[in-house]
Motif scaffolding. Sequence first.
Motif, short mmCIF file in Angstrom:
data_model
loop_
_atom_site.label_atom_id
_atom_site.label_comp_id
_atom_site.label_asym_id
_atom_site.label_seq_id
_atom_site.Cartn_x
_atom_site.Cartn_y
_atom_site.Cartn_z
N PRO B 57 -25.57 -1.22 4.09
CA PRO B 57 -26.06 -1.79 2.94
C PRO B 57 -25.58 -2.75 2.15
O PRO B 57 -26.00 -3.98 1.63
CB PRO B 57 -26.56 -0.62 1.71
CG PRO B 57 -25.90 0.55 2.39
CD PRO B 57 -25.23 0.19 3.69
N LEU B 60 -25.61 -6.05 4.46
CA LEU B 60 -27.12 -6.63 4.10
C LEU B 60 -27.46 -7.16 2.82
O LEU B 60 -28.26 -8.12 2.65
CB LEU B 60 -28.12 -5.58 4.39
CG LEU B 60 -28.21 -4.87 5.85
CD1 LEU B 60 -28.97 -3.79 6.12
CD2 LEU B 60 -28.57 -5.90 6.81
N ALA B 61 -26.77 -6.72 1.95
CA ALA B 61 -26.81 -7.22 0.41
C ALA B 61 -26.15 -8.52 0.07
O ALA B 61 -26.17 -9.41 -0.97
CB ALA B 61 -26.66 -6.33 -0.70
N ALA B 66 -28.25 -11.91 2.99
CA ALA B 66 -29.32 -11.74 2.19
C ALA B 66 -30.23 -12.80 1.88
O ALA B 66 -31.45 -13.09 2.04
CB ALA B 66 -29.15 -10.74 0.87
N TYR B 103 -31.57 -1.36 10.54
CA TYR B 103 -32.17 -1.36 8.98
C TYR B 103 -31.99 -2.95 8.38
O TYR B 103 -32.34 -3.11 7.34
CB TYR B 103 -31.16 -0.53 7.86
CG TYR B 103 -31.38 1.05 8.22
CD1 TYR B 103 -32.77 1.96 7.76
CD2 TYR B 103 -30.26 1.74 8.62
CE1 TYR B 103 -32.57 3.18 8.39
CE2 TYR B 103 -30.16 3.25 9.05
CZ TYR B 103 -31.55 3.96 8.75
OH TYR B 103 -31.67 5.11 9.03
#
Lengths: 161, 388
Positions: B57, B60-61, B66, B103
Amino acid sequence: MNKKIKILMLAGSVLAMAFFGGCTAVDPVARANREDMSQEGTIVFTRPARFTPWFGNYSISQFIEVTYEHVSRNGAGQLVVEVGIRNRGPVSWTNWHQQAPKVLNIAATCNFYGTSAGALGGPIVYQTNRRTLAINRGETFAYKAVCPVEGANGYQLVLGD
Amino acid sequence: MLRLVIPLVAIVSLLALSGCVSAQVSQPPVEIHPDTEPLNTGIQSADVRALAMKLCPELLAAPEIADAPGPVVVKVAPFKNTSRFFIDSSLFMKRLRLELNQYGGGQIRFQSDNDRVVKASSQVLRKRQEEKVRAYLKELAKRIAANPQFANNDGTPVKMAVVPVIGVNIVNMNGDSFAAMLRAEIAMASNGRIQFLMPGVVDGADYWLTGQFIPESMKKEGIINLANYIDIIDERVRLGKPIDTASIVAEGSSSYNGAATAVGATAQLGTSTQIYEKERMLSQMLHDPSFRENPDVNKHLDMMIVRPDDKLAVFEDMFLLDQQTPDVSGRANYILSGEISGMSQRRDGASSDYLLISVQLNDPETQEIVYEGAHEVKRLTRTGVVYR
């Protein structure tokens, strides 16, 4: 028919039923009570293996307390759960006689759900790994879980020993 | 009566019990959760999973991923392991890659570092290129056939001879096959307006169909095969020359100085010249092992139609014949790398290990670290440690 014979035949039938009852291929699995589930909080501690009806749980859950619980979304829109877990030592009268462990090792798994209703709302959309937290006595562990799946709205942090 | 009932109950009980007898089976393997480690030693599967689930995460952030307008292409650099534990260090990156692919929603794409995939990709691209070449030869033949330059005013057919394709800075690529294919396509497309002389005959031709192989390379490239070797031996036998390798090499080195053959020269000098060239190449091959390999470079075929009188190429068309194995790493936006660092202490049979597993996302142009994440763990091991 003789009364004794009737009793013996009945006993035989009961015995046979008891044996045959254990031979079924499948058993129904108990469903979780939705009412009970709706009462569950966002941070729960799993029931320990040892339990006595008189003195309650001998669980390390008695040694910890949640100091804060903060839920937010980061810049990428991911749901972020931050929880402060403190090792407070023994405070309950049921374990007054126990030596509090200097370091607590508890496992934490955070389940994310698509709706804010948590487990009631549907399946888990993301589950973090079972992480072991080592917390010194008196210290607070800053636990953080981020859900990479978009659309997660509910969560439940499951702690266990 | 009681004497009858007791056996009856016993029989019923036996019947019931006989159905419940379970077969004696061997102890099944115990499957445990990958987040647990009963042996509690060194780097554990839980660490691999913890790193992946923590960093996925976060990566991805990261704004670089992003906020990117499209999918970000990432090349994975090998994980470096400086700890004392023997592990497959690529395991961390594989697990992280799995998590990101699962994800990431397509926002992040990884370039494969699998040798088998690279080899298979090369084969697929080569097949595609062969299809393209076949189609291109048809199209080229149609263009030549429709070119008014290759049509006689009196309606008589234009005569063409096929002169062997030569290599520029490359040895003995099989250009004659492509020239023969093009010849056949031209003959079909022209409906008899262009006719070809028998292979090897050039006298009386209005034009020569020939070509050059051109590799995109700054070094001397080349391959030589068994067929050429047989040609050399046949020719030497015919001329009554010794056929031992030393003699071939000696003559090959001296008889031909290595200059590129002119377009018309090859045909005029005939087979002997080609043999001398092959002898020279064989000599080079014996001295330089790199000549035995097919060079991995883009190879173009430049087809020419030459006027014999003044050796002027009146028509020329070059196309890609063989594609270099593509190196796609230049398309990567970022490089993902990682390191396992460790610090260990031992005393009285117990060892304490601190492990820091870090992952970096680097900009290949600036070498800047745009993201860095880590998972750290400290463990006490009392038995069964493997030392580096």
